[in-house]
Design a protein around this motif. Sequence first.
Motif, PDB file in Angstrom:
ATOM      1  N   ASN A 158       0.788  -1.178  -0.165  1.00  0.00           N
ATOM      2  CA  ASN A 158       0.096  -0.135   0.172  1.00  0.00           C
ATOM      3  C   ASN A 158       0.849   1.139  -0.060  1.00  0.00           C
ATOM      4  O   ASN A 158       0.441   2.143   0.630  1.00  0.00           O
ATOM      5  N   LEU A 198       2.010   6.878   1.309  1.00  0.00           N
ATOM      6  CA  LEU A 198       1.035   5.844   1.959  1.00  0.00           C
ATOM      7  C   LEU A 198      -0.465   5.888   1.278  1.00  0.00           C
ATOM      8  O   LEU A 198      -1.049   6.894   1.285  1.00  0.00           O
ATOM      9  N   LEU A 199      -0.899   4.802   0.789  1.00  0.00           N
ATOM     10  CA  LEU A 199      -1.975   4.837  -0.266  1.00  0.00           C
ATOM     11  C   LEU A 199      -3.314   4.426   0.888  1.00  0.00           C
ATOM     12  O   LEU A 199      -4.128   3.404   0.132  1.00  0.00           O
ATOM     13  N   GLU A 200      -3.548   4.831   1.622  1.00  0.00           N
ATOM     14  CA  GLU A 200      -4.946   4.714   2.592  1.00  0.00           C
ATOM     15  C   GLU A 200      -5.589   5.879   2.817  1.00  0.00           C
ATOM     16  O   GLU A 200      -4.909   7.139   2.816  1.00  0.00           O
ATOM     17  N   HIS A 201      -6.945   5.963   2.528  1.00  0.00           N
ATOM     18  CA  HIS A 201      -7.737   6.900   2.470  1.00  0.00           C
ATOM     19  C   HIS A 201      -7.692   8.141   1.510  1.00  0.00           C
ATOM     20  O   HIS A 201      -7.404   9.154   1.741  1.00  0.00           O
ATOM     21  N   CYS A 202      -7.374   7.443   0.136  1.00  0.00           N
ATOM     22  CA  CYS A 202      -7.061   8.242  -0.849  1.00  0.00           C
ATOM     23  C   CYS A 202      -7.816   8.006  -1.877  1.00  0.00           C
ATOM     24  O   CYS A 202      -8.825   7.191  -1.950  1.00  0.00           O
ATOM     25  N   SER A 243      -4.920  -0.177  -1.259  1.00  0.00           N
ATOM     26  CA  SER A 243      -5.063   0.006   0.219  1.00  0.00           C
ATOM     27  C   SER A 243      -5.288  -1.387   0.860  1.00  0.00           C
ATOM     28  O   SER A 243      -5.926  -2.278   0.464  1.00  0.00           O
ATOM     29  N   TYR A 244      -4.731  -1.159   2.022  1.00  0.00           N
ATOM     30  CA  TYR A 244      -5.029  -2.568   3.021  1.00  0.00           C
ATOM     31  C   TYR A 244      -6.462  -2.645   3.263  1.00  0.00           C
ATOM     32  O   TYR A 244      -7.059  -3.645   3.302  1.00  0.00           O
ATOM     33  N   GLU A 245      -7.223  -1.506   3.310  1.00  0.00           N
ATOM     34  CA  GLU A 245      -8.592  -1.323   3.496  1.00  0.00           C
ATOM     35  C   GLU A 245      -9.293  -2.002   2.598  1.00  0.00           C
ATOM     36  O   GLU A 245     -10.399  -2.514   2.762  1.00  0.00           O
ATOM     37  N   LEU A 283       7.722  11.714   2.522  1.00  0.00           N
ATOM     38  CA  LEU A 283       6.505  10.767   2.790  1.00  0.00           C
ATOM     39  C   LEU A 283       5.457  11.710   2.933  1.00  0.00           C
ATOM     40  O   LEU A 283       5.704  12.832   3.210  1.00  0.00           O
ATOM     41  N   ASN A 284       4.214  11.222   2.451  1.00  0.00           N
ATOM     42  CA  ASN A 284       2.992  12.212   2.576  1.00  0.00           C
ATOM     43  C   ASN A 284       2.520  12.046   4.102  1.00  0.00           C
ATOM     44  O   ASN A 284       1.798  11.409   4.626  1.00  0.00           O
ATOM     45  N   VAL A 289      -0.152  10.263   6.551  1.00  0.00           N
ATOM     46  CA  VAL A 289       0.035   9.161   7.349  1.00  0.00           C
ATOM     47  C   VAL A 289      -0.241   9.653   8.807  1.00  0.00           C
ATOM     48  O   VAL A 289      -0.843   8.572   9.528  1.00  0.00           O
ATOM     49  N   TYR A 343      -4.036   9.324   9.061  1.00  0.00           N
ATOM     50  CA  TYR A 343      -4.394   7.863   9.074  1.00  0.00           C
ATOM     51  C   TYR A 343      -4.229   7.188  10.386  1.00  0.00           C
ATOM     52  O   TYR A 343      -5.119   6.374  10.976  1.00  0.00           O
ATOM     53  N   ASN A 372      -1.140  -2.977   8.045  1.00  0.00           N
ATOM     54  CA  ASN A 372       0.069  -3.515   8.094  1.00  0.00           C
ATOM     55  C   ASN A 372       1.118  -2.172   8.609  1.00  0.00           C
ATOM     56  O   ASN A 372       2.366  -2.420   8.668  1.00  0.00           O
ATOM     57  N   PHE A 403       0.452  -6.919   4.684  1.00  0.00           N
ATOM     58  CA  PHE A 403      -0.512  -6.693   3.408  1.00  0.00           C
ATOM     59  C   PHE A 403      -0.474  -8.107   2.602  1.00  0.00           C
ATOM     60  O   PHE A 403      -1.479  -8.473   2.079  1.00  0.00           O
ATOM     61  N   ASN A 459     -10.865   4.411  -3.093  1.00  0.00           N
ATOM     62  CA  ASN A 459      -9.707   3.245  -2.634  1.00  0.00           C
ATOM     63  C   ASN A 459     -10.204   2.707  -1.415  1.00  0.00           C
ATOM     64  O   ASN A 459      -9.653   2.659  -0.416  1.00  0.00           O
ATOM     65  N   GLY A 460     -11.248   1.616  -1.622  1.00  0.00           N
ATOM     66  CA  GLY A 460     -11.589   0.835  -0.421  1.00  0.00           C
ATOM     67  C   GLY A 460     -12.246   1.809   0.593  1.00  0.00           C
ATOM     68  O   GLY A 460     -12.468   1.486   1.765  1.00  0.00           O
ATOM     69  N   TYR A 461     -12.807   3.100   0.041  1.00  0.00           N
ATOM     70  CA  TYR A 461     -13.202   3.906   1.015  1.00  0.00           C
ATOM     71  C   TYR A 461     -14.370   4.449   0.529  1.00  0.00           C
ATOM     72  O   TYR A 461     -14.490   5.675   0.092  1.00  0.00           O
ATOM     73  N   TRP A 500     -16.275   8.187   1.301  1.00  0.00           N
ATOM     74  CA  TRP A 500     -15.590   9.615   1.289  1.00  0.00           C
ATOM     75  C   TRP A 500     -16.467  10.237   0.299  1.00  0.00           C
ATOM     76  O   TRP A 500     -16.541   9.982  -0.873  1.00  0.00           O
TER      77      TRP A 500
END
Lengths: 119, 270
Positions: free
Chosen positions: A13, A30-34, A77-79, B3-4, B8, B11, B52, B121, B178-180, B183
């Motif tokens: 991710n 990091l590709l979470e909540h994106c 993403s892990y999610e 890093l973003n 991060v 999250y 992870n 993951f 993206n699995g969300y 949003w």
Amino acid sequence: AVLKKRLVKLVVNFLFYFRTDEAEPIGALLLEHCRITKEEENVFSISFIEEPERKYCFECASEEQCQEWVEALKRASYEFLRRSLIFYRNEIQKMTGKDPLEQYGISEEARFQLGTHRQ
Amino acid sequence: MKLNERSVAHYATCDSPADHAGFLRKRVERHHHHAHHHGTSYQRRWFILKGNLLFYFEERESREPVGLVVLEGCTVELCEAAEEFAFAIRFDDAGARAYVLVADGQAAMEAWVKALSRASFDYMRLVVRELEKQLEEACKSLAACRKSPRRSSSSGRKRHLSNPALLPLQEKPAIVENGYSTWGSGGCVPGGAACPDHDGGQAKPPPLPPRRRSATGSATGSPAPSLSPAMLESPVSPDTICFSKLHDWYGQEIVALRREWQERQKRGHL
């Protein structure tokens, strides 16, 4: 905005980016909540929930490559994986009456429960 | 390495439920120039596991993590340390630092080791692929049942084969996010329980993962200033150099180190 040529690698991710000749990344996302958005031709963008107007834009060599990236990143993403797991588990359970996670010994773990990670 | 950071931290601290959380004592790893301090010391930190990613904070109420461990390519094992209830996260990459953590008791230690062992993951992806296959097989055998002539079942109970919840394998629902999926639907708080899904309450079924594609070559010699993304050839083995860098980035523990330095200054050790 200036576009810089980068080697981009999707690893689990994270999206790492490198200067083309180097072995070590110069940055990572990091590709979470994106949100992954297809922009104009050959271009996609990544933005994050807490700062939606800030877009990381990527221009690809072709439209096909662009579509591949968009699809890959949406699933990165892990999610997303977690939701997939919960979905399949539920479907298999409905169809067969058995919990497929039992064989892994992880059926009780909170992270795999239906409803635990609902928004 | 950039890093973003804000994303991060967001999250790490947002409402989305953690897979595990609690206080742990973390062994301090001394660098060369701190070698004059020979003892082993531990720092109590608040740890949160999300997916992870193992974040740690100075305090439970801290608004930003001081550290991040990416749990890929690692093993979690009980530790032969002087401390009781110690366990270690060790990486396949020999150059990467290990993390020695100490729990409050036997139960806490076991819970952490269990949670961390399956946090990667890669592991998740493995399980999902397995289940995907199982679902495919279940659908096929159900389809085969439908085709064969019906026989009365011994129990006398009619089996309802036309299950409306059955999702045909060819169907690929569009992924919105993206699995969300919540949003954008009216300013939802991430992870907030009150937020309705786009499609009115039902969990949106994620589509089947695409078949693995062969690596696309990176464009070389292109005069235009554009990106040449290269697909990862082997999604199974993460690039450990990348993750070591991430650990280093967050592993500075600037606040903690500075405070330690100041304390030692006061005690006249410098």
